[in-house]
Scaffold this motif. Sequence first.
Motif, PDB file in Angstrom:
ATOM      1  N   VAL A   1       0.892  -1.195  -0.066  1.00 26.43           N
ATOM      2  CA  VAL A   1       0.082  -0.121  -0.061  1.00 26.43           C
ATOM      3  C   VAL A   1       0.798   1.493   0.093  1.00 26.43           C
TER       4      VAL A   1
ATOM      5  N   SER B   1      -1.892   6.595   0.990  1.00 20.31           N
ATOM      6  CA  SER B   1      -2.871   6.004   0.472  1.00 20.31           C
ATOM      7  C   SER B   1      -4.071   5.929   1.454  1.00 20.31           C
TER       8      SER B   1
ATOM      9  N   VAL C   1      -8.260  -5.238   0.266  1.00 22.19           N
ATOM     10  CA  VAL C   1      -7.181  -5.112  -0.755  1.00 22.19           C
ATOM     11  C   VAL C   1      -6.371  -6.489  -0.566  1.00 22.19           C
TER      12      VAL C   1
ATOM     13  N   LEU D   1      -0.580  -0.637  -4.519  1.00 25.54           N
ATOM     14  CA  LEU D   1      -1.276   0.402  -4.570  1.00 25.54           C
ATOM     15  C   LEU D   1      -0.284   1.541  -4.854  1.00 25.54           C
TER      16      LEU D   1
ATOM     17  N   VAL E   1      -3.381   6.584  -3.352  1.00 29.81           N
ATOM     18  CA  VAL E   1      -4.469   5.852  -3.932  1.00 29.81           C
ATOM     19  C   VAL E   1      -5.550   6.015  -2.823  1.00 29.81           C
TER      20      VAL E   1
ATOM     21  N   VAL F   1      -9.015   4.172  -1.799  1.00 30.05           N
ATOM     22  CA  VAL F   1     -10.062   3.018  -1.830  1.00 30.05           C
ATOM     23  C   VAL F   1     -10.973   3.341  -1.014  1.00 30.05           C
TER      24      VAL F   1
ATOM     25  N   VAL G   1      -2.459  -0.488  -9.202  1.00 35.13           N
ATOM     26  CA  VAL G   1      -3.098   0.903  -9.323  1.00 35.13           C
ATOM     27  C   VAL G   1      -2.147   1.897  -9.265  1.00 35.13           C
TER      28      VAL G   1
END
Length: 415
Positions: free
Chosen positions: A355, A359, A367, A382, A386, A388, A399
Motif C-alpha cells: 500500500v 494512500s 485489498v 497501490l 490511492v 480505496v 493501481v
Amino acid sequence: MGSSEERVVAVIMVGGPTKGTRFRPLSLNVPKPLFPLAGQPMVHHPISACRNIPNLVQIYLIGFYEEREFALYVSSISHELRVPVRYLREDKPHGSAGGLYSFRDHIMEESPSHIVLLNCDVCCSFPLEAMLGAHKSYGGIGTMLVIKVSAESASQFGELVADLETKELLHYTEKPETFVSNLINCGVYIFTPEIFSAIEDVFKQRKERANLRRVSSFEALLSATKALPADFVRLDQDILSPLAGKKQLYTFETLDFWEQIKTPGMSLRCSGLYLSQYRHTSPQLLASGDGTKKATITGDVYIHPSAKVHPSAKIGPNVSISANARIGAGVRLISCIILDDVEIMENAVVIHSIVGWKSTIGKWSRVQGEGDYNAKLGITILGEAVDVEDEVVVINSVVLPNKTLTVSVQEEIIL
C-alpha cells in the motif's frame, strides 16, 4: 580503524533509474535501493552486513542516480553505523566491472587488502565474515557467493561448475540456453585489488582487437551496432567466464536464503525474509502484542514507532508498517508492506499487498493478492495517494498513483 596489514573496502552497486523499470509504480516515488524492506531501505541490509566485517574502513555506493537522491540517506546511515558511507555517481552505465574500475582511485585510497562487492538487489543473509575467511584460505583473486537452486530456475541466473574439494570456479556461463548446473552466482563477491588488473586486461584486449581488425565498411558498421561500448565491462561474461578454471576464482556456498529483488512481488517476499532474520540479528525491531493494550501480533512484524495501531487490529505474519501510518479498529493485515502516511480504516483487510505512500483504504474494504510473488499480478500494489473507498474490493491488481477506486476491481492495471 583497522590494521595496516588488512583493510577492507565495501562497494555496493545500486544501479540507476533506467534499471528499476520492473519495480514500477513503486520506483516512481523513491529510488529502488531506498524502498523499505522490513522497515529499512533495501540498501540498508547489505550495508548493515558490511558493518560486521572486521577492519572495514569505507563503504561506497556506486550508481547513476542523481547524488541528491542519496545525500540524506548516506549522511544518516554513516552517522548511525559510524562507518564512512559515500555515494559515487557514474556519468553513464559502465557495467558491473566497468563501474568498479571507473572509481578505482577512490576505492584504492584506503589501500585495501580486500574489496567486498555486492549488488543492491540481492536479498540474503550476507555471510561476509565467513566468506572473507574462506577467500583468504583459497588464495585466489576472487571468491563468489553461490547457492544451489532448482534446475528449472537455474537458467535465469549465472550457472557455474566448481571443484567439489577445492571450491575453485571451473566454468561460468550467464543465463545459458541449456542446463549447466544448479549452482548459481549470488551477486556477492570478495576480491583482492588484482581485480583491477583483470578488468584493465579486458580494456587492452578490446583495444588490440579493434586495432587488428581489418574489415569492410559494411562489416565495420555491422560489428559496431552489436558491440558494447569500449568502457562497458560486465563482471560475469567479461571477467568471471574467462578467469574460470585458472585457479584465480573460488566459490563459497550459502545454505541460507537468497533471492533477487527485481519486482514489487519479490520485494514483499524479501521483506518477510529480512523480518524473519531479525529474530536472530535485531529482535528489538520486531513488534509484540496480545490484543489488550497493543494489537495482536502474529509472526514477524515491524511497526515504526510513529505509526498508530488500534489495539483491536490483528497484524501478521510478514507485515511492515512505516512511519505515521494509521491502522484502525478491527483491521486485519497479513503479508503486506504499509508505507508512510497510509490510513487503513475500521475493519479493512489487506493481504499479500503493498500500500503506497499517503494512500487510504476505507471501512470494510479488502485489498488482496493471491501471493504469487513471481506473477505479474500475483500481489496487489497501490501507488502513492490511492484512495480505496468504503466497501471496495481490490484483488490481484496494480493501481498507479493518485487514483480513487469507487468500485471493486480484479486482475486489472489501473493507469
